[in-house]
Scaffold this motif. Structure first.
Motif, PDB file in Angstrom:
ATOM      1  N   ILE A  69       8.350  -3.733   8.877  1.00 53.60           N
ATOM      2  CA  ILE A  69       7.285  -3.801   7.875  1.00 53.60           C
ATOM      3  C   ILE A  69       7.264  -2.480   7.111  1.00 53.60           C
ATOM      4  N   ILE A  70       7.334  -2.580   5.796  1.00 51.20           N
ATOM      5  CA  ILE A  70       7.251  -1.394   4.950  1.00 51.20           C
ATOM      6  C   ILE A  70       5.801  -0.946   4.860  1.00 51.20           C
ATOM      7  N   LYS A  71       5.600   0.337   4.957  1.00 45.93           N
ATOM      8  CA  LYS A  71       4.240   0.882   4.873  1.00 45.93           C
ATOM      9  C   LYS A  71       4.223   2.036   3.872  1.00 45.93           C
ATOM     10  N   ASN A  72       3.060   2.297   3.320  1.00 47.30           N
ATOM     11  CA  ASN A  72       2.872   3.434   2.432  1.00 47.30           C
ATOM     12  C   ASN A  72       2.542   4.668   3.261  1.00 47.30           C
ATOM     13  N   THR A  73       3.196   5.775   2.998  1.00 48.36           N
ATOM     14  CA  THR A  73       2.948   7.004   3.750  1.00 48.36           C
ATOM     15  C   THR A  73       1.969   7.898   2.994  1.00 48.36           C
ATOM     16  N   ASP A  74       1.500   8.922   3.670  1.00 49.52           N
ATOM     17  CA  ASP A  74       0.565   9.870   3.046  1.00 49.52           C
ATOM     18  C   ASP A  74       1.210  10.625   1.887  1.00 49.52           C
ATOM     19  N   ARG A  76       8.273   0.520   9.716  1.00 47.26           N
ATOM     20  CA  ARG A  76       7.850   0.361  11.111  1.00 47.26           C
ATOM     21  C   ARG A  76       8.624  -0.831  11.691  1.00 47.26           C
ATOM     22  N   THR A  85       4.609  -4.493   1.101  1.00 49.10           N
ATOM     23  CA  THR A  85       3.944  -4.391   2.404  1.00 49.10           C
ATOM     24  C   THR A  85       3.564  -5.764   2.969  1.00 49.10           C
ATOM     25  N   LYS A  86       3.773  -6.822   2.181  1.00 47.89           N
ATOM     26  CA  LYS A  86       3.485  -8.181   2.642  1.00 47.89           C
ATOM     27  C   LYS A  86       4.735  -8.894   3.170  1.00 47.89           C
ATOM     28  N   TYR A 125       7.608   5.312   0.762  1.00 48.45           N
ATOM     29  CA  TYR A 125       7.630   4.195   1.689  1.00 48.45           C
ATOM     30  C   TYR A 125       8.147   4.634   3.054  1.00 48.45           C
ATOM     31  N   ASP A 150       4.258  -7.746  -3.277  1.00 49.41           N
ATOM     32  CA  ASP A 150       3.870  -6.504  -2.614  1.00 49.41           C
ATOM     33  C   ASP A 150       4.798  -6.288  -1.417  1.00 49.41           C
ATOM     34  N   LEU A 185      -0.920 -11.157  11.547  1.00 47.84           N
ATOM     35  CA  LEU A 185      -0.644 -10.631  10.219  1.00 47.84           C
ATOM     36  C   LEU A 185      -1.163 -11.569   9.140  1.00 47.84           C
TER      37      LEU A 185
END
Length: 242
Positions: free
Chosen positions: A72-77, A84, A8-9, A81, A6, A107
């Motif tokens: 850190i990769i994050k999922n957007t609305d 941050r 985001t991990k 991707y 994943d 974390l």
């Protein structure tokens, strides 16, 4: 392997290091002798220990960390991707390492995490761990790898992934970013100049900006490895000054 992780991990990171002293003359006499012995293995016949002291920053015994930038990769609305970025930096190495450790432990309480860097297994990860021990900081579990089986070590290395089993040469992040057509801002410094920027120019912010740009390139390269689209600039957020 990459398909199962994943994104985001993953904690993407880069470090910037400098010699512990501004010049060879400032080293305690015992430290001068130890550097003389250490540098004898790589300096040229006509060079002295003082001539090569600028290289002291790449050795955890003679250098120190002045910046760790993490992404850190994050999922957007929008279903894409985002990225941050946060940097831990300063003249007090123990303090910045303590703050970095606190973030990692928080974390890890929420989810399993991996660390990713370019040449991280040979440089960033062991350097951070060694400097933590020197500063009396307990290693977070993700860095406490002695005795673990290779497949249990949560390290990802974009240089190692590029080798495909080939051990003959080093491939820089800059070169890979170029051949994968990853846009990178024009740099005004490179890694060999960080020590001078820190000790002579006393411009730590310039080093932080350089470090964060490397993290962005690292993340984009990892996405290329997975044949994913690059993260757009407007989806990259820096929270260093929060």
């Amino acid at each position: 392997m990459l398909e199962k992780i994943d994104l985001t991990k993953i904690l993407f990171l880069d470090i910037e290091t400098v010699p512990q002293f501004s010049s060879f003359d400032e080293l305690p006499e015992k430290f001068k002798d130890l550097w003389n012995k250490k540098s004898s293995y790589f300096r040229k016949e006509e060079e002295t220990a003082e001539d090569v002291y600028k290289r002291a920053g790449i050795y955890a015994e003679f250098g120190k960390i002045v910046c760790i930038s993490v992404g850190i990769i994050k999922n957007t609305d929008e279903g894409k991707y985002g990225l941050r970025i946060k940097s831990f930096f300063g003249h007090n190495e123990k303090e910045l390492l303590g703050d970095f450790t606190e973030m990692i432990n928080k974390l890890a309480e929420k989810k399993e995490i991996y660390l990713c860097a370019h040449n991280g297994k040979e440089f960033d990860f062991p350097y951070i761990a060694r400097r933590m021990l020197v500063n009396g900081i307990s290693l977070p579990e993700v860095l406490n790898v002695p005795g673990k089986k290779p497949w249990d070590v949560p390290f990802l290395d974009t240089m190692e992934l590029w080798k495909f089993g080939d051990y003959k040469h080093f491939t820089s992040l800059d070169l890979l970013a170029y051949i994968f057509n990853i846009p990178t801002p024009k740099e005004d410094i490179d890694g060999s100049q960080v020590g001078d920027v820190y000790w002579q120019e006393e411009n730590l912010q310039r080093i932080v900006e350089y470090c964060e740009k490397d993290v962005i390139a690292l993340v984009q390269l990892f996405l290329r490895y997975k044949s994913f689209p690059l993260i757009e600039n407007d989806a990259i957020e820096s929270v260093t000054n929060d």
